[in-house]
Design a protein around this motif. Structure first.
Motif, PDB file in Angstrom:
ATOM      1  N   LYS A 122      47.126  37.684  35.089  1.00 25.62           N
ATOM      2  CA  LYS A 122      46.682  37.159  36.382  1.00 25.62           C
ATOM      3  C   LYS A 122      46.830  38.206  37.478  1.00 25.62           C
ATOM      4  O   LYS A 122      46.162  38.140  38.510  1.00 25.62           O
ATOM      5  N   SER A 132      40.552  38.916  38.651  1.00 25.35           N
ATOM      6  CA  SER A 132      39.562  37.840  38.586  1.00 25.35           C
ATOM      7  C   SER A 132      38.758  37.966  37.298  1.00 25.35           C
ATOM      8  O   SER A 132      38.607  39.063  36.734  1.00 25.35           O
ATOM      9  N   ARG A 140      39.302  40.591  32.647  1.00 27.66           N
ATOM     10  CA  ARG A 140      39.725  40.320  34.018  1.00 27.66           C
ATOM     11  C   ARG A 140      39.800  41.660  34.738  1.00 27.66           C
ATOM     12  O   ARG A 140      40.210  42.665  34.157  1.00 27.66           O
ATOM     13  N   ASP A 143      40.930  43.232  41.667  1.00 24.53           N
ATOM     14  CA  ASP A 143      40.086  43.254  42.851  1.00 24.53           C
ATOM     15  C   ASP A 143      40.394  44.438  43.763  1.00 24.53           C
ATOM     16  O   ASP A 143      39.569  44.813  44.605  1.00 24.53           O
TER      17      ASP A 143
END
Length: 280
Positions: A122, A132, A140, A143
């Motif tokens: 995460k 994300s 993932r 960002d």
């Protein structure tokens, strides 16, 4: 199509992005590495859409796995402290190894591995920023620094070493189970698969091998392995075990083997294939 009529090998189409509404769906529920089962339901099946909606569990994240016929199938990540709903029970992945067909075991393993990958990624491991989900593949992305994180997969080898009519089998020092198996180990950075076979065999039992022959592969979700299986002929050396890894290693005649792995594992397949060749 009812679950009992499904052939996972033929009917499951994997995917990463749901492209339309899921009017009907299946749900594999994972909590703290365990899988939700319907009590008294044998063999196991995932929850259907209504069962998932009304079981009372709240998803932390939902992961699209693909489609089975016209129905989407999801891995549902729920809180690790979630209580079992009435009529349901959580069970370990190990319990499914011999209780469901192999393609279903692989599907459950896929769900568990994706849930754990998402849970542990995460945040970016480099800068700590939030990651994300990418819309185009199973990854993932940070960002902040744009590093991508893909599901963990650990390539490893597993090899049956033979000498005439004998098979070299070993007992793992870390397991409580009383059985002997073929040799296995993880690939090191910079190694080819073949180099890993030679290194692992020599490290674990002190012998050298030759004439490697690729056999098959197996997804092994304990925890995230891709097992690449080989046959290898004994070349030279005497058995000298690596005590940190191996409790015992011996040559066994193929007709007089000790307790050996179940046929759900590639180790069992390797042994069965070699015996078939000797007797054929």
């Amino acid at each position: 199509m009812e679950w009992e009529q499904i052939n996972i090998s033929e009917d499951f189409v994997p995917g990463t992005t749901l492209k339309g509404p899921d009017e009907q769906s299946y749900h594999i529920v994972v909590s703290d590495g365990e899988i939700l089962c319907i009590e008294q339901q044998h063999p196991w099946r995932p929850l259907n859409q209504d069962e998932w909606r009304w079981c009372g569990l709240e998803p932390l994240a939902s992961h699209y796995l693909g489609h089975i016929g016209s129905k989407a199938i999801f891995a549902e990540e729920v809180d690790s402290d979630a209580e079992e709903p009435q009529g349901y029970i959580f069970d370990t992945l190990w319990s499914f190894l011999t209780s469901v067909d192999q393609p279903i075991f692989y599907l459950i393993g896929r769900a568990k591995q994706l849930v754990e990958w998402h849970k542990h990624h995460k945040y970016c491991g480099a800068c700590g920023a939030i990651t994300s989900t990418e819309p185009t593949d199973r990854s993932r992305k940070c960002d902040a620094c744009s590093i991508s994180f893909y599901p963990r997969l650990s390539p490893s080898i597993i090899v049956l070493v033979y000498r005439d009519e004998e098979i070299l089998l070993a007992k793992n020092a870390a397991t409580r189970a009383n059985f002997y198996s073929t040799l296995a180990g993880f690939v090191e950075p910079g190694e080819s698969i073949e180099e890993t076979v030679h290194r692992e065999v020599f490290e674990e039992v002190g012998v050298k091998v030759k004439n490697l022959r690729y056999f098959s592969s197996q997804s092994w979700p304990f925890p995230n392995s891709l097992m690449l299986g080989f046959h290898a002929e004994y070349d030279s050396g005497e058995i000298t075990i690596q005590e940190e890894e191996i409790a015992d290693a011996k040559w066994f005649h193929y007709s007089d083997l000790p307790n050996k792995p179940a046929m759900m594992s590639i180790s069992g397949w390797l042994i069965a294939d070699h015996i078939k060749r000797l007797e054929g």
